[in-house]
Design a protein around this motif. Structure first.
Motif, PDB file in Angstrom:
ATOM      1  N   CYS A  38      -4.461 -17.680  -3.587  1.00 38.38           N
ATOM      2  CA  CYS A  38      -5.434 -16.735  -3.668  1.00 38.38           C
ATOM      3  C   CYS A  38      -6.278 -16.572  -2.566  1.00 38.38           C
ATOM      4  O   CYS A  38      -6.291 -15.128  -1.915  1.00 38.38           O
ATOM      5  N   LEU A  39      -6.737 -17.380  -2.039  1.00 41.65           N
ATOM      6  CA  LEU A  39      -7.404 -17.459  -0.661  1.00 41.65           C
ATOM      7  C   LEU A  39      -6.581 -16.815   0.215  1.00 41.65           C
ATOM      8  O   LEU A  39      -7.194 -15.829   1.167  1.00 41.65           O
ATOM      9  N   ILE A  40      -5.378 -17.179   0.671  1.00 40.67           N
ATOM     10  CA  ILE A  40      -4.586 -16.713   1.852  1.00 40.67           C
ATOM     11  C   ILE A  40      -4.301 -15.341   1.752  1.00 40.67           C
ATOM     12  O   ILE A  40      -4.315 -14.635   2.513  1.00 40.67           O
ATOM     13  N   LEU A  41      -4.052 -15.020   0.566  1.00 36.45           N
ATOM     14  CA  LEU A  41      -3.544 -13.830   0.302  1.00 36.45           C
ATOM     15  C   LEU A  41      -4.702 -12.646   0.290  1.00 36.45           C
ATOM     16  O   LEU A  41      -4.482 -11.542   1.083  1.00 36.45           O
ATOM     17  N   VAL A  42      -5.927 -13.068  -0.120  1.00 35.97           N
ATOM     18  CA  VAL A  42      -6.917 -12.011   0.170  1.00 35.97           C
ATOM     19  C   VAL A  42      -7.413 -11.988   1.522  1.00 35.97           C
ATOM     20  O   VAL A  42      -7.709 -10.909   2.201  1.00 35.97           O
ATOM     21  N   PHE A  43      -7.181 -13.242   2.345  1.00 36.67           N
ATOM     22  CA  PHE A  43      -7.407 -12.905   3.690  1.00 36.67           C
ATOM     23  C   PHE A  43      -6.469 -11.977   4.491  1.00 36.67           C
ATOM     24  O   PHE A  43      -6.754 -11.236   5.257  1.00 36.67           O
ATOM     25  N   ILE A  44      -5.070 -12.111   4.009  1.00 39.24           N
ATOM     26  CA  ILE A  44      -4.208 -11.185   4.794  1.00 39.24           C
ATOM     27  C   ILE A  44      -4.610  -9.651   4.224  1.00 39.24           C
ATOM     28  O   ILE A  44      -4.322  -8.859   5.112  1.00 39.24           O
ATOM     29  N   PHE A  45      -4.798  -9.514   2.971  1.00 38.19           N
ATOM     30  CA  PHE A  45      -5.025  -8.122   2.722  1.00 38.19           C
ATOM     31  C   PHE A  45      -6.167  -7.515   3.195  1.00 38.19           C
ATOM     32  O   PHE A  45      -6.415  -6.382   3.606  1.00 38.19           O
ATOM     33  N   GLU A  46      -7.297  -8.353   3.396  1.00 33.35           N
ATOM     34  CA  GLU A  46      -8.519  -7.870   3.886  1.00 33.35           C
ATOM     35  C   GLU A  46      -8.263  -7.629   5.329  1.00 33.35           C
ATOM     36  O   GLU A  46      -8.974  -6.787   6.147  1.00 33.35           O
ATOM     37  N   THR A  47      -7.515  -8.419   6.111  1.00 32.16           N
ATOM     38  CA  THR A  47      -7.127  -8.372   7.648  1.00 32.16           C
ATOM     39  C   THR A  47      -6.439  -7.009   7.860  1.00 32.16           C
ATOM     40  O   THR A  47      -6.636  -6.105   8.532  1.00 32.16           O
ATOM     41  N   LEU A  48      -5.383  -6.562   6.969  1.00 28.85           N
ATOM     42  CA  LEU A  48      -4.663  -5.504   6.842  1.00 28.85           C
ATOM     43  C   LEU A  48      -5.438  -4.240   6.699  1.00 28.85           C
ATOM     44  O   LEU A  48      -5.451  -3.094   7.290  1.00 28.85           O
ATOM     45  N   ASN A  49      -6.654  -4.496   5.755  1.00 30.36           N
ATOM     46  CA  ASN A  49      -7.451  -3.357   5.381  1.00 30.36           C
ATOM     47  C   ASN A  49      -8.443  -3.088   6.588  1.00 30.36           C
ATOM     48  O   ASN A  49      -8.618  -1.895   6.895  1.00 30.36           O
ATOM     49  N   GLN A  50      -8.871  -3.986   7.159  1.00 32.78           N
ATOM     50  CA  GLN A  50      -9.675  -3.680   8.436  1.00 32.78           C
ATOM     51  C   GLN A  50      -8.728  -3.023   9.428  1.00 32.78           C
ATOM     52  O   GLN A  50      -9.499  -2.082  10.214  1.00 32.78           O
ATOM     53  N   PHE A  51      -7.547  -3.211   9.693  1.00 27.34           N
ATOM     54  CA  PHE A  51      -6.721  -2.771  10.630  1.00 27.34           C
ATOM     55  C   PHE A  51      -6.523  -1.384  10.140  1.00 27.34           C
ATOM     56  O   PHE A  51      -6.664  -0.258  11.072  1.00 27.34           O
ATOM     57  N   LEU A  52      -6.324  -1.050   9.042  1.00 24.20           N
ATOM     58  CA  LEU A  52      -6.007   0.529   8.556  1.00 24.20           C
ATOM     59  C   LEU A  52      -7.325   1.234   8.584  1.00 24.20           C
ATOM     60  O   LEU A  52      -7.442   2.385   8.732  1.00 24.20           O
ATOM     61  N   ILE A  53      -8.437   0.450   8.459  1.00 22.62           N
ATOM     62  CA  ILE A  53      -9.807   1.289   8.711  1.00 22.62           C
ATOM     63  C   ILE A  53      -9.803   1.942  10.030  1.00 22.62           C
ATOM     64  O   ILE A  53     -10.146   2.845  10.494  1.00 22.62           O
ATOM     65  N   THR A  54      -9.400   1.010  11.312  1.00 25.05           N
ATOM     66  CA  THR A  54      -9.544   1.579  12.558  1.00 25.05           C
ATOM     67  C   THR A  54      -8.409   2.611  12.760  1.00 25.05           C
ATOM     68  O   THR A  54      -8.717   3.377  13.707  1.00 25.05           O
ATOM     69  N   LYS A  55      -7.699   2.657  11.971  1.00 24.98           N
ATOM     70  CA  LYS A  55      -6.484   3.768  12.016  1.00 24.98           C
ATOM     71  C   LYS A  55      -6.802   5.091  11.069  1.00 24.98           C
ATOM     72  O   LYS A  55      -6.009   6.038  11.079  1.00 24.98           O
ATOM     73  N   ALA A  56      -7.767   4.895  10.107  1.00 27.45           N
ATOM     74  CA  ALA A  56      -8.056   6.001   9.403  1.00 27.45           C
ATOM     75  C   ALA A  56      -6.969   6.166   8.409  1.00 27.45           C
ATOM     76  O   ALA A  56      -6.681   7.366   7.923  1.00 27.45           O
ATOM     77  N   ASN A  58      -5.456   5.388   4.677  1.00 26.63           N
ATOM     78  CA  ASN A  58      -5.686   4.906   3.262  1.00 26.63           C
ATOM     79  C   ASN A  58      -6.429   3.500   3.311  1.00 26.63           C
ATOM     80  O   ASN A  58      -6.043   2.322   2.886  1.00 26.63           O
ATOM     81  N   LYS A  59      -7.652   3.636   3.933  1.00 21.44           N
ATOM     82  CA  LYS A  59      -8.428   2.207   3.905  1.00 21.44           C
ATOM     83  C   LYS A  59      -8.671   1.524   2.875  1.00 21.44           C
ATOM     84  O   LYS A  59      -9.209   0.181   2.932  1.00 21.44           O
ATOM     85  N   ASN A  60      -8.639   1.984   1.474  1.00 23.17           N
ATOM     86  CA  ASN A  60      -9.097   1.533   0.620  1.00 23.17           C
ATOM     87  C   ASN A  60      -7.736   0.884  -0.241  1.00 23.17           C
ATOM     88  O   ASN A  60      -7.998   0.003  -1.065  1.00 23.17           O
ATOM     89  N   ILE A  61      -6.699   0.970   0.285  1.00 22.92           N
ATOM     90  CA  ILE A  61      -5.463   0.518  -0.646  1.00 22.92           C
ATOM     91  C   ILE A  61      -5.460  -1.070  -0.571  1.00 22.92           C
ATOM     92  O   ILE A  61      -5.208  -1.413  -1.620  1.00 22.92           O
ATOM     93  N   MET A  62      -5.675  -1.240   0.551  1.00 22.03           N
ATOM     94  CA  MET A  62      -5.414  -2.981   0.767  1.00 22.03           C
ATOM     95  C   MET A  62      -6.445  -3.623   0.023  1.00 22.03           C
ATOM     96  O   MET A  62      -6.306  -4.872  -0.672  1.00 22.03           O
ATOM     97  N   TYR A  63      -7.621  -3.093   0.064  1.00 23.71           N
ATOM     98  CA  TYR A  63      -8.733  -3.608  -0.540  1.00 23.71           C
ATOM     99  C   TYR A  63      -8.534  -3.521  -2.075  1.00 23.71           C
ATOM    100  O   TYR A  63      -8.874  -4.723  -2.733  1.00 23.71           O
ATOM    101  N   THR A  64      -8.051  -2.331  -2.601  1.00 22.24           N
ATOM    102  CA  THR A  64      -7.916  -2.475  -3.861  1.00 22.24           C
ATOM    103  C   THR A  64      -6.917  -3.275  -4.553  1.00 22.24           C
ATOM    104  O   THR A  64      -6.845  -4.049  -5.609  1.00 22.24           O
ATOM    105  N   LEU A  65      -5.550  -3.471  -3.794  1.00 21.67           N
ATOM    106  CA  LEU A  65      -4.689  -4.293  -4.021  1.00 21.67           C
ATOM    107  C   LEU A  65      -5.221  -5.782  -4.205  1.00 21.67           C
ATOM    108  O   LEU A  65      -4.698  -6.632  -4.907  1.00 21.67           O
ATOM    109  N   SER A  66      -6.004  -6.023  -3.240  1.00 25.17           N
ATOM    110  CA  SER A  66      -6.488  -7.577  -3.199  1.00 25.17           C
ATOM    111  C   SER A  66      -7.467  -7.976  -4.180  1.00 25.17           C
ATOM    112  O   SER A  66      -7.308  -8.743  -4.878  1.00 25.17           O
ATOM    113  N   TRP A  67      -8.561  -7.033  -4.412  1.00 24.58           N
ATOM    114  CA  TRP A  67      -9.607  -7.447  -5.299  1.00 24.58           C
ATOM    115  C   TRP A  67      -9.422  -7.010  -6.561  1.00 24.58           C
ATOM    116  O   TRP A  67     -10.172  -7.434  -7.731  1.00 24.58           O
ATOM    117  N   PHE A  68      -8.605  -5.622  -6.831  1.00 21.97           N
ATOM    118  CA  PHE A  68      -8.354  -5.354  -8.078  1.00 21.97           C
ATOM    119  C   PHE A  68      -6.993  -5.766  -8.854  1.00 21.97           C
ATOM    120  O   PHE A  68      -6.788  -5.565 -10.094  1.00 21.97           O
TER     121      PHE A  68
END
Length: 223
Positions: A38-56, A58-68
């Protein structure tokens, strides 16, 4: 909480759990491995989420997949394994799968996902996790199985506490945003930042909980 600190907290949680399992070698339990995943997957998804934010992108998709999806699914499975009857475990897992499939049909994954606006779709699953965590905590407090143990030395006690605090906050805070979508951007950002902080704290508690039996090794009787 700033993004770098948030990611660092999640990374630290995963590293703590990984370090614990490495030093235990082959004597670890399935539940401990599940928490590490669980901890490793959340870290991977959140890292990808931060990367997508820099690229603008769908920045919330990875957050949604992770936490929801990932976090509540793993936590539901984790707590369901503590149910004494196999039939009840299968039932809980089946309900969880349905609660994951229904929101998936209500989200347009081609556009940016405003996760707090899909609150009503995820509320049943969050409630299920909260109920299971509460039931697990109640067992820790009342079962004779733990009568001779220091409550603080039980890993599951800390996991349950972290989960209950986080999901109570999520249900309350995101519920407010759902009911008042016209709220100012600053309020939304503050609310989500606070929710992120508690989420990071929950993961750190989960990671540190694995060391609870060692840190609080002293035993005593409640009677």
């Amino acid at each position: 909480m700033s993004s770098p600190i948030y990611l660092l907290l999640i990374c630290l949680s995963a590293l703590v759990a990984l370090g614990y399992l490495i030093q235990k070698q082959s004597s670890f339990q399935k539940s401990e491995v599940l928490l590490l995943i669980c901890l490793i997957l959340v870290f991977i998804f959140e890292t990808l989420n931060q990367f997508l934010i820099t690229k603008a992108i769908n920045k919330n998709i990875m957050y949604t997949l992770s936490w929801f999806y990932v976090v509540p699914a793993i936590l539901t499975y984790y707590f369901s394994q503590q149910l004494p009857i196999l039939r009840n475990r299968v039932l809980v897992i089946g309900i969880m799968i349905l609660m994951l499939l229904i929101p998936s049909m209500c989200i347009d994954w081609q556009t940016d996902v405003n996760h707090h606006m899909h609150y009503i779709n995820y509320l049943p699953l969050w409630t299920l996790v909260l109920i299971l965590a509460g039931k697990s905590l109640y067992k820790n407090l009342t079962s004779q199985e733990f009568a001779d143990q220091n409550l603080l030395s039980i890993s599951n006690f800390w996991v349950s506490i972290g989960v209950i605090i986080f999901y109570l906050e999520s249900i309350f805070m995101l519920g407010i945003l759902y009911m008042y979508p016209q709220a100012e951007i600053s309020l939304i950002q503050t609310t989500l930042s606070f929710s992120h902080s508690l989420g990071g704290l929950m993961l750190l508690i989960i990671g540190m909980s694995l060391f609870a039996p060692t840190l609080f090794a002293k035993t005593y009787k409640f009677s």
